[in-house]
Each structure stands twice: as structure tokens, then as C-alpha cells.
Write an enzyme that holds these catalytic residues in place. Structure first.
Site, PDB file in Angstrom:
ATOM      1  N   ASP A   1       2.789  -4.599   9.873  1.00  0.00           N
ATOM      2  CA  ASP A   1       1.342  -4.521   9.882  1.00  0.00           C
ATOM      3  C   ASP A   1       1.017  -3.197   9.229  1.00  0.00           C
ATOM      4  O   ASP A   1       1.579  -2.157   9.597  1.00  0.00           O
ATOM      5  CB  ASP A   1       0.752  -4.616  11.277  1.00  0.00           C
ATOM      6  CG  ASP A   1      -0.727  -5.012  11.215  1.00  0.00           C
ATOM      7  OD1 ASP A   1      -1.031  -6.038  10.581  1.00  0.00           O
ATOM      8  OD2 ASP A   1      -1.568  -4.299  11.774  1.00  0.00           O
TER       9      ASP A   1
ATOM     10  N   PHE B   1      -0.768  -4.340  -4.872  1.00  0.00           N
ATOM     11  CA  PHE B   1      -1.709  -5.307  -4.300  1.00  0.00           C
ATOM     12  C   PHE B   1      -2.582  -4.577  -3.290  1.00  0.00           C
ATOM     13  O   PHE B   1      -2.405  -3.381  -3.028  1.00  0.00           O
ATOM     14  CB  PHE B   1      -0.971  -6.484  -3.650  1.00  0.00           C
ATOM     15  CG  PHE B   1      -0.047  -6.101  -2.521  1.00  0.00           C
ATOM     16  CD1 PHE B   1      -0.474  -6.168  -1.208  1.00  0.00           C
ATOM     17  CD2 PHE B   1       1.242  -5.663  -2.780  1.00  0.00           C
ATOM     18  CE1 PHE B   1       0.370  -5.809  -0.167  1.00  0.00           C
ATOM     19  CE2 PHE B   1       2.093  -5.296  -1.746  1.00  0.00           C
ATOM     20  CZ  PHE B   1       1.657  -5.373  -0.434  1.00  0.00           C
TER      21      PHE B   1
ATOM     22  N   TYR C   1      -5.191  -2.424  -1.527  1.00  0.00           N
ATOM     23  CA  TYR C   1      -5.992  -1.246  -1.881  1.00  0.00           C
ATOM     24  C   TYR C   1      -5.269  -0.315  -2.862  1.00  0.00           C
ATOM     25  O   TYR C   1      -5.761   0.775  -3.160  1.00  0.00           O
ATOM     26  CB  TYR C   1      -6.340  -0.454  -0.613  1.00  0.00           C
ATOM     27  CG  TYR C   1      -7.220  -1.180   0.373  1.00  0.00           C
ATOM     28  CD1 TYR C   1      -8.602  -1.087   0.320  1.00  0.00           C
ATOM     29  CD2 TYR C   1      -6.658  -1.968   1.383  1.00  0.00           C
ATOM     30  CE1 TYR C   1      -9.409  -1.755   1.243  1.00  0.00           C
ATOM     31  CE2 TYR C   1      -7.449  -2.644   2.309  1.00  0.00           C
ATOM     32  CZ  TYR C   1      -8.829  -2.528   2.225  1.00  0.00           C
ATOM     33  OH  TYR C   1      -9.628  -3.177   3.134  1.00  0.00           O
TER      34      TYR C   1
ATOM     35  N   HIS D   1       4.365   4.076   2.012  1.00  0.00           N
ATOM     36  CA  HIS D   1       4.406   3.977   3.475  1.00  0.00           C
ATOM     37  C   HIS D   1       5.386   2.905   3.916  1.00  0.00           C
ATOM     38  O   HIS D   1       6.140   3.079   4.874  1.00  0.00           O
ATOM     39  CB  HIS D   1       3.007   3.681   4.017  1.00  0.00           C
ATOM     40  CG  HIS D   1       2.345   2.489   3.394  1.00  0.00           C
ATOM     41  ND1 HIS D   1       2.181   2.352   2.026  1.00  0.00           N
ATOM     42  CD2 HIS D   1       1.808   1.361   3.938  1.00  0.00           C
ATOM     43  CE1 HIS D   1       1.577   1.200   1.767  1.00  0.00           C
ATOM     44  NE2 HIS D   1       1.344   0.586   2.908  1.00  0.00           N
ATOM     45  N   ARG D   2       5.400   1.769   3.190  1.00  0.00           N
ATOM     46  CA  ARG D   2       6.308   0.678   3.543  1.00  0.00           C
ATOM     47  C   ARG D   2       7.755   1.096   3.281  1.00  0.00           C
ATOM     48  O   ARG D   2       8.655   0.806   4.068  1.00  0.00           O
ATOM     49  CB  ARG D   2       5.928  -0.579   2.750  1.00  0.00           C
ATOM     50  CG  ARG D   2       6.649  -1.830   3.214  1.00  0.00           C
ATOM     51  CD  ARG D   2       5.998  -3.093   2.676  1.00  0.00           C
ATOM     52  NE  ARG D   2       4.723  -3.364   3.332  1.00  0.00           N
ATOM     53  CZ  ARG D   2       3.533  -3.296   2.729  1.00  0.00           C
ATOM     54  NH1 ARG D   2       3.465  -2.991   1.440  1.00  0.00           N
ATOM     55  NH2 ARG D   2       2.431  -3.554   3.394  1.00  0.00           N
TER      56      ARG D   2
END
Length: 202
Positions: free
Chosen positions: A74, A161, A163, A189-190
Site C-alpha cells: 500500500d 505511473f 503521481y 520508496h517501493r
């Protein structure tokens, strides 16, 4: 530890862009990654109030439905001037059609309404929480990654993809939407959350 989760893993997402990015980040584990969309698993309601709660809801649902280990993320955009909105509602701001050009306009309009035009007023963070859930629902693990930057307008670039085209990470002159995938995967971040996951599994 990678062997203990078997050779197959469900990516608990129906978002093709996110599935492709997560599958790429999982490549070092040499797992067969299958998306929840491919398995036609139902999408659970994301009723959590945090990224961690929503990731766990999705991972548990996919693991339970498939009988396989499942990985959910998430993630979203937190804009400091907007009291960290849209946060867990980042995807919902894009509407049922998942129109992120609309979502980005929404963010920009809210910033403009607060007179936030200077870079210091446009600080933001991308946040990702991964939840790894085994078919036994009592066994799950959580990993978080963040990256800081500022929001630009108009959006720039057609890569990535969500933002990505309006987010310029600190230390870079280009947005995530302008970055080559390898460059983004090295510092997003991912990617940071996945590094913690891979360290755990390896």
C-alpha cells in the site's frame, strides 16, 4: 529463508503498472510472481486507516484465496502542506477510472488554494509499506520505505505511473515520470521497502 515461502508468490494487486514494478523488484529472488488479477482474485475493501493496515488486508485476502504466499503493497503520496493528504486515499483521488491526471490536478488545485507555490511549500513524501503474508494468516511481516521530494507543475514525463510525473525526488532535476526505470528502482520508496524485504528473505 526464500525457500521457505516456496517458488510462487502472489502479487496482491490488480494495477498493471504496480504489478510490473513489483515483479521487477522481486527478480533477485527468482520466484514465479503471479498477480491477483491473473488469478481473478476479488479485490478486498481497503478499510484501513494506515498504509500498513491496507497492505495487510490485501496480502491476507490474496493468501487466503490462493493458498499461496502473497505480497501486497500500500503506497501513496503524502503532501506536507495538505496535512499529508492524499495519503492512504491516493488511489481514490484518481476516481473509479484511475485517472491520475485528474488526481494530480486535484493535488495542484488544493496547493494553489493554500497559496503553496514555493518549493518549500510543496514538500512531499512517497510512502510504501509491504506486507508479506503466508497462507497461515498468523504469519505476516511488514517493510516500509520512504522517499522525500517536492511537487512540480505541470507534470513532466510519461514513465512510471500514478503521481510520478509531478514528484521530483531530492537531489534530482527530473521527476519520477522522467526517470528511466532502472534509475527509479534504485531509489524509490517501493525500492527501499523491497530492499528490506529482500534482506529479510535472503
Amino acid at each position: 529463508m526464500a525457500a521457505s515461502i516456496g517458488s510462487k508468490l502472489v502479487i496482491a494487486s490488480h494495477n498493471p503498472g504496480k504489478v510490473a514494478e513489483m515483479a521487477e523488484l522481486l527478480r533477485p529472488l527468482r520466484l514465479e510472481a503471479i498477480s491477483a488479477g491473473e488469478l481473478r482474485l476479488p479485490e478486498p475493501d481497503e478499510t484501513g486507516s494506515t498504509f500498513a493496515e491496507n497492505a495487510l488486508i490485501k496480502a491476507k485476502a490474496a493468501a487466503s484465496s490462493s493458498g499461496l504466499p502473497a505480497l501486497a503493497d500500500d503506497s501513496g503520496l503524502e503532501v506536507l502542506t495538505l496535512d499529508r493528504e492524499p495519503g492512504v486515499y491516493s488511489a481514490r483521488w484518481a476516481g473509479p477510472a484511475k485517472d491520475f491526471s485528474r488526481a494530480m490536478r486535484n493535488v495542484e488545485e488544493k496547493l494553489a488554494a493554500r497559496g503553496a507555490f514555493e518549493p518549500a511549500q510543496r514538500r512531499a513524501e512517497f510512502v510504501c509499506v509491504l506486507s508479506l503474508c503466508l497462507p497461515d494468516p498468523s504469519r505476516h511481516h511488514e517493510f516500509e520505505g520512504r522517499v522525500s521530494g517536492r511537487l512540480v507543475w505541470p507534470p513532466r514525463g510519461h514513465k512510471g505511473f500514478g503521481y510520478d510525473p509531478m514528484f521530483q525526488p531530492d537531489g534530482h532535476e527530473v521527476t519520477f515520470g522522467e526517470m528511466e526505470p532502472d534509475q527509479k528502482h534504485a531509489m524509490s520508496h517501493r525500492a527501499r521497502a523491497f530492499r528490506r524485504l529482500l534482506e529479510f528473505l535472503q
